[in-house]
Design a protein around this motif. Structure first.
Motif, PDB file in Angstrom:
ATOM      1  N   GLY A  67       9.518  -0.491  -7.293  1.00  0.00           N
ATOM      2  CA  GLY A  67       9.424   0.523  -6.259  1.00  0.00           C
ATOM      3  C   GLY A  67       9.792  -0.056  -4.903  1.00  0.00           C
ATOM      4  N   SER A  68       9.385   0.619  -3.866  1.00  0.00           N
ATOM      5  CA  SER A  68       9.692   0.179  -2.506  1.00  0.00           C
ATOM      6  C   SER A  68       8.453  -0.431  -1.863  1.00  0.00           C
TER       7      SER A  68
ATOM      8  N   SER B 180       5.447  -0.571   0.551  1.00  0.00           N
ATOM      9  CA  SER B 180       4.659   0.567   1.039  1.00  0.00           C
ATOM     10  C   SER B 180       3.714   0.157   2.159  1.00  0.00           C
ATOM     11  N   GLY B 181       3.483   1.097   3.066  1.00  0.00           N
ATOM     12  CA  GLY B 181       2.531   0.873   4.146  1.00  0.00           C
ATOM     13  C   GLY B 181       3.041  -0.093   5.201  1.00  0.00           C
TER      14      GLY B 181
ATOM     15  N   GLN C 229       3.715  -6.929   2.592  1.00  0.00           N
ATOM     16  CA  GLN C 229       3.418  -5.591   2.069  1.00  0.00           C
ATOM     17  C   GLN C 229       3.415  -5.607   0.547  1.00  0.00           C
TER      18      GLN C 229
ATOM     19  N   TYR D 220       4.402  -3.778  -3.030  1.00  0.00           N
ATOM     20  CA  TYR D 220       5.357  -2.813  -3.573  1.00  0.00           C
ATOM     21  C   TYR D 220       4.576  -1.600  -4.058  1.00  0.00           C
ATOM     22  N   SER D 221       5.252  -0.463  -4.140  1.00  0.00           N
ATOM     23  CA  SER D 221       4.576   0.788  -4.502  1.00  0.00           C
ATOM     24  C   SER D 221       4.262   0.884  -5.992  1.00  0.00           C
ATOM     25  N   LYS D 222       4.937   0.071  -6.813  1.00  0.00           N
ATOM     26  CA  LYS D 222       4.692   0.107  -8.256  1.00  0.00           C
ATOM     27  C   LYS D 222       4.331  -1.286  -8.769  1.00  0.00           C
TER      28      LYS D 222
ATOM     29  N   LYS E 177       0.311  -5.582  -9.497  1.00  0.00           N
ATOM     30  CA  LYS E 177       0.729  -5.382  -8.121  1.00  0.00           C
ATOM     31  C   LYS E 177       1.412  -6.648  -7.612  1.00  0.00           C
TER      32      LYS E 177
END
Length: 234
Positions: A122-123, A125-126, A190, A192-194, A212
């Motif tokens: 994913g990308s 996040s936050g 950060q 990752y989103s996935k 994560k």
């Protein structure tokens, strides 16, 4: 030819065709299947002395090339078309290369097994944040890092992977030497989103589950075994 000389780190992907089969890690993380195939590139040596040996171009090989892209999509010099339709792709003409990882000598099954860890994370996040993390020293190739604040609250501990933002940043996993526990560091970055695996992750044993992944741009040692430090850098 694009006037910009650049260095690209490409991963080799074994497609069932003569199509472009080198891709950046960024492309691998963003796309899969046909979408990934359309973001792969051909590589072309600047002269015959740079032709890749037969010990390269195995699934999961990683090679760092320096050179330039052609402006238009096409085929590398010397490419021989057969009856199968092969789409044009970006072509990277390289003047030098460095082998980062080679799977030469591995069975096809082992090559595929290594490649499966290049999964979509994913990308990011936050907003970037700073975490105080400790190394678990678990006897496995699974995620080893956790937030130090949960050291005495095992019910809430979640282990995760750490991934440096570039190869110029020290790799956190290499800090553990087998005896320097507690190992505690501060990392800024950060998640990752996935769930997934960190870049260039190829475990030597076991089949760890995705977890994560925290991608960090800054790292600072807080405690290295019995030695306590607050200095910046390593």
């Amino acid at each position: 030819m694009d006037s910009k000389v650049q260095t690209e780190e490409f991963h080799y992907i074994m497609w069932a065709c003569e199509c472009a089969n080198w891709a950046t890690l960024d492309a691998i993380e963003k796309y899969e299947g046909d979408s990934l195939a359309s973001h792969c590139v051909f590589v072309e040596p600047a002269d015959s002395s740079l032709i890749l040996s037969d010990t390269l171009e195995y699934t999961g090989d990683i090679v760092q090339f320096t050179g330039q892209y052609y402006v238009d999509k096409g085929y590398p010099d010397g490419f021989v078309k057969d009856e199968q339709q092969v789409d044009k792709a970006k072509v990277f003409r390289y003047t030098s290369y460095k082998i980062v990882k080679s799977n030469y000598g591995q069975s096809i099954a082992d090559q595929i097994d290594s490649a499966k860890y290049l999964v979509e994370k994913g990308s990011l996040s936050g907003q970037p944040k700073t975490l105080d993390v400790s190394y678990a020293a678990i006897m496995c190739t699974c995620p080893q890092w956790f937030e130090t604040k949960y050291s005495n609250d095992t019910s809430n501990i979640e282990h995760f992977y750490l991934e440096p933002a570039s190869n110029k940043i020290p790799a956190a996993n290499k800090l553990y030497n087998g005896t320097n526990i507690p190992l505690r560091i501060s990392v800024t970055g950060q998640f990752y989103s996935k769930k997934g695996y960190p870049a260039n992750y190829f475990p030597t044993k076991g089949d760890p589950e995705p977890a994560k992944v925290f991608r960090y741009e800054k790292i600072k040692i807080i405690q290295n075994g019995s030695q306590v430090t607050q200095k910046n850098g390593l």
